[in-house]
Each structure stands twice: as structure tokens, then as C-alpha cells.
Write a protein that holds these residues in place. Sequence first.
Motif, PDB file in Angstrom:
ATOM      1  N   ASP A   1      12.731  -1.213  -9.249  1.00  0.00           N
ATOM      2  CA  ASP A   1      12.985  -2.247  -8.240  1.00  0.00           C
ATOM      3  C   ASP A   1      13.029  -1.697  -6.812  1.00  0.00           C
ATOM      4  N   ILE A   2      12.791  -0.404  -6.655  1.00  0.00           N
ATOM      5  CA  ILE A   2      12.896   0.231  -5.347  1.00  0.00           C
ATOM      6  C   ILE A   2      11.541   0.298  -4.659  1.00  0.00           C
ATOM      7  N   ASP A   3      11.490  -0.144  -3.409  1.00  0.00           N
ATOM      8  CA  ASP A   3      10.323   0.055  -2.552  1.00  0.00           C
ATOM      9  C   ASP A   3      10.553   1.369  -1.819  1.00  0.00           C
ATOM     10  N   SER A   4       9.953   2.434  -2.345  1.00  0.00           N
ATOM     11  CA  SER A   4      10.236   3.765  -1.826  1.00  0.00           C
ATOM     12  C   SER A   4       9.530   4.045  -0.505  1.00  0.00           C
ATOM     13  N   SER A   5       8.630   3.162  -0.066  1.00  0.00           N
ATOM     14  CA  SER A   5       7.899   3.424   1.176  1.00  0.00           C
ATOM     15  C   SER A   5       8.813   3.395   2.383  1.00  0.00           C
ATOM     16  N   ILE A   6       9.827   2.500   2.380  1.00  0.00           N
ATOM     17  CA  ILE A   6      10.768   2.431   3.497  1.00  0.00           C
ATOM     18  C   ILE A   6      12.218   2.464   3.021  1.00  0.00           C
TER      19      ILE A   6
ATOM     20  N   SER B   1       7.022  -2.471  10.000  1.00  0.00           N
ATOM     21  CA  SER B   1       8.128  -1.882   9.264  1.00  0.00           C
ATOM     22  C   SER B   1       7.820  -0.447   8.855  1.00  0.00           C
ATOM     23  N   LYS B   2       6.647  -0.220   8.331  1.00  0.00           N
ATOM     24  CA  LYS B   2       6.279   1.121   7.875  1.00  0.00           C
ATOM     25  C   LYS B   2       6.065   2.074   9.041  1.00  0.00           C
TER      26      LYS B   2
ATOM     27  N   SER C   1      10.615  10.426 -10.563  1.00  0.00           N
ATOM     28  CA  SER C   1      10.875   9.249  -9.725  1.00  0.00           C
ATOM     29  C   SER C   1      11.910   9.565  -8.650  1.00  0.00           C
ATOM     30  N   LEU C   2      11.969  10.814  -8.231  1.00  0.00           N
ATOM     31  CA  LEU C   2      12.963  11.221  -7.243  1.00  0.00           C
ATOM     32  C   LEU C   2      12.780  10.511  -5.907  1.00  0.00           C
ATOM     33  N   GLU C   3      11.563  10.017  -5.660  1.00  0.00           N
ATOM     34  CA  GLU C   3      11.305   9.316  -4.398  1.00  0.00           C
ATOM     35  C   GLU C   3      11.903   7.917  -4.375  1.00  0.00           C
ATOM     36  N   LYS C   4      12.442   7.465  -5.505  1.00  0.00           N
ATOM     37  CA  LYS C   4      13.072   6.141  -5.568  1.00  0.00           C
ATOM     38  C   LYS C   4      14.450   6.211  -4.919  1.00  0.00           C
ATOM     39  N   VAL C   5      14.458   5.979  -3.620  1.00  0.00           N
ATOM     40  CA  VAL C   5      15.668   6.068  -2.808  1.00  0.00           C
ATOM     41  C   VAL C   5      15.778   4.795  -1.981  1.00  0.00           C
TER      42      VAL C   5
ATOM     43  N   ASP D   1       0.805  -1.216   0.000  1.00  0.00           N
ATOM     44  CA  ASP D   1       0.000   0.000   0.000  1.00  0.00           C
ATOM     45  C   ASP D   1       0.841   1.271   0.000  1.00  0.00           C
ATOM     46  N   SER D   2       2.143   1.153  -0.311  1.00  0.00           N
ATOM     47  CA  SER D   2       3.007   2.341  -0.269  1.00  0.00           C
ATOM     48  C   SER D   2       2.635   3.354  -1.346  1.00  0.00           C
ATOM     49  N   ASP D   3       2.172   2.901  -2.504  1.00  0.00           N
ATOM     50  CA  ASP D   3       1.729   3.830  -3.548  1.00  0.00           C
ATOM     51  C   ASP D   3       0.257   3.581  -3.884  1.00  0.00           C
TER      52      ASP D   3
END
Length: 463
Positions: free
Chosen positions: A302-307, A207-208, A342-346, A81-83
Motif C-alpha cells: 500500500d506504500i507509494d515509495s516514490s514520494i 509532487s515528484k 522491499s526496503l524502499e517501502k517507506v 511511473d515511480s516503478d
Amino acid sequence: MAVFSIKKLSELEGAKRIDAELYHPEYLDICHVLATIPYAKLGEIVQKCKKGIFDIKAENYVSDGVPFIRISNLKNGLVDDSDLTFIPFDIHRKEIKTEFHRNDIVISKTAYPAASLLFFEYCNISQDIIGISLKDSWKTRLDPAYVVAFLNSKYGLSEMLQWFQGNIQMHLALPDVKRIIVPILNDNIQKKISEVYTNAHEQNKRSKSLYLQAETLLLKELGLRDFNPKYKKTYTANLSDALSARRIDAEYFQPAYEEVIENIKNYRCGFDKLLKHVENVEPNFDPTKYPEESFCYVELADIDSSIGVIQNTNDIKGREAPSRARRILKKNDVIVSSVEGSLEKVALVDKEHDGCLASTGFFQFRPLKILPEVLLILSRTPVLQSQLKKKCSGTILTAIPKKSLDDIVIPLLPLSTQQEIASLIQKSHEARKKAKELLSAAKKAVEIAIEKGENDASNYLSL
């Protein structure tokens, strides 16, 4: 070596499928194994099997409403549910036939097949998803969590791949979904798998929650917790500033960006340039020099940007590597998207992804005088996000020039604050890793039950 199978005309699966892929020996072997175990076809056990809403558009999405599950939300057997997005209640009521509930199942209709268990009280689904509700009479024999675990096992995936069809875009058709057979294992195994899924869901939530605590701690420390800079429609800038920056586009001079920068510069413990505290690693590795070596390749998707973790990787040979695959990752590196949109892909690189190959679509920051977990949070919050967005330039593909990193500033957080943030992030990532391991164990238990017997599968889950 050629792989082939021979089928009699009388053995073909109807007149609509005569392609060789349907009768691939690997798929036929799987079907043969499953046929030796008591099973039921999905068509026999489902009460509802529907494709999602076809004509929903992005402009229909709202910030609060009915959860709307898209194919990007289907990950590892659960719904990420991150996005998550939402649709208005009036659209949902109009499309009530595709409403699904807790313990219903959603399957990818396109792209690579995957199944997930729903933990929402109610939701709706997109056109690329098939939703399934089991009949009440079958829920006592086949637990929905077990069905999801089976579908994601090598046996279930093989069945779904067997029935994938199409030319340009492969897809699962509803009649073919109903052909999939599900082994009927004993209640004890199914109950244990159900418990695993519930536990994994709780670990993901934890985790979130821990990540949010870390982010809140940072923003509170910087006085940015309730900070909400207003993006102005009209404003002025000095010609001298435009000439100095060599930028005349309005976005660069948006006052909201300067508000964030001024807040950082006013931090009570001071500030400094980003590149004094991290190394900006150059993308100078050439995998094509190692044509037969296998690499795990990480892209933006491939990035889970939520965490801030790497969710997936793709295995590629050096000779197959795309031209943008030029980074070798090291544990505790922080990779940050350099592409606007896609700057949130960290993500923080963990031990599992040490040595992976990564795209030049990332910056690769190697911490020198800052804890890596703190660098991750800084990169995910407005502290760096607003500065990175300001630096974006270009026309067709808007990205951040490497030179622009020279001017980015970060706050100098006390070590005690950094350690507190790092501890929360570590616990967050551990919980996420535990959830992933639990879901993998559920799939493995299904495979053990089919191959070695249910007692072995039960013992495996008890370890």
C-alpha cells in the motif's frame, strides 16, 4: 439475507455465461440505470482493443527504452511511473500491435478492475493489461479522460466486475470489455473532466519534482549527491569482527556499506545513533480484542515509495485482522519496511491515516529530536537504506532484526536544513493529495451527472 434475481432463458447473455454472478441484482440495477441515458458500447467506439505482451520476462527489462506499463502502474486513473520499467526497442518493434499513445486508455485485465489515462507519447503494455484507442470519429463525442473517469466510477467498476470471469484468477476478456456501455454526456462536462485529469497529471509531476529537490538537498548537504559506492566481488574481513557481529556471511561485510557509514560519521555537524532521535514503537496492539470495530489496514503493497506516502488501505474488521496486523499508526510516524526486497517501502503517516492499523512488516519510527519529513528522506536514501540492507539476515524470509537498529547512525543536520527539507516534502505531499482529490472529483462528477443531471455535475466541478 439471500440476494437473488430471476432471469428468463431467453435473457441470458449467450451460452458461455450462466453463472449467477453475472446476473447479480446490483449489476442489473446499474445496467438499468445506464440504459436510460444515451450511451455507446466500447466495442462501437474503439479503434484498437488489445491485450498486452504475453511472453515478456523480467530479464528483458532495461533502464532506458520504451515505457512498459504493468498492472502495478495503474493507480487512481493515471499511470504511476515511480516503478516504471522499460523494454528494448527491438522487442517493442516486434510487438508494435500493442503500442499505445497519449490519451489512450489502459484497463486492468486481472486483479481488481481499474482504468488509467496515458500521458506517454508511446508505450507498450503487459499481458495483464488491455489497451484501448478510441476511433477518431468518436473522440469528438467521448473524451478519453471522461471514459477513464466513468470506468473508475461506481457505474463503470460495476460493469467491469460484472464481466469478470474465471476460476482461480478472475479476468476480463476482450469480447466482454467491448460490451461495457459508456453514457454520452455533454461536451461541457467532458471538457471539464479532461481538464481535471491534465491538472492531476501536472500535480503528480510537481509532487515528484519537489520530493526530488528535498532528496537532492539532503544528499548534497552530506556530500553524497554523486556518491556511488562500488560493490566489490572479493574482499576480506577480520575474524574478530565476524565473531563480534555474530555474522559470517559475505554480504554483511560488503565494503560499500562501510563507505556510506564512514561518510555519515565524517559529516561536519556530527552524527548520532538513530534510536536516540526516534522511538522504535513496539507492535503490541491486538485488533482481535475489538472484533466488530473497523480498521484501515496498511501493508507493504500500500506504500507509494516514490514520494513516501500511504497510497491505499484496506478496510477490515478486528476479527478479520491477520496475525501481523499489530501496529497502530500515529500522525508523523515514519514506517519503514523491515523485509529485504522491499526496503524502499517507506512512508510518512499523515493526518488521513492517523489511527490506521499496520503490518509488523514495518518498523514504526516516532520522531523525538528530528523532523518527521527529514526522517522520511533519511530512510529513503542510502543513509539508512544501505545500513538496513547490511543488517538483513535470514534464509527463506530475509529481514532486519530489531536488535540491529541499535547500531544504525544518522547525521545531525542543522535545524535550518531540516526545515528546508521539511517544507519541500510538505509541498510535495500536498500536491500529491491535490491530484488524488481531483481524480476523485472527476469520478464523483460522472456519478452526479448520471444520478442528478449534467447541470449538477457541472456545478460540482466548478466549486
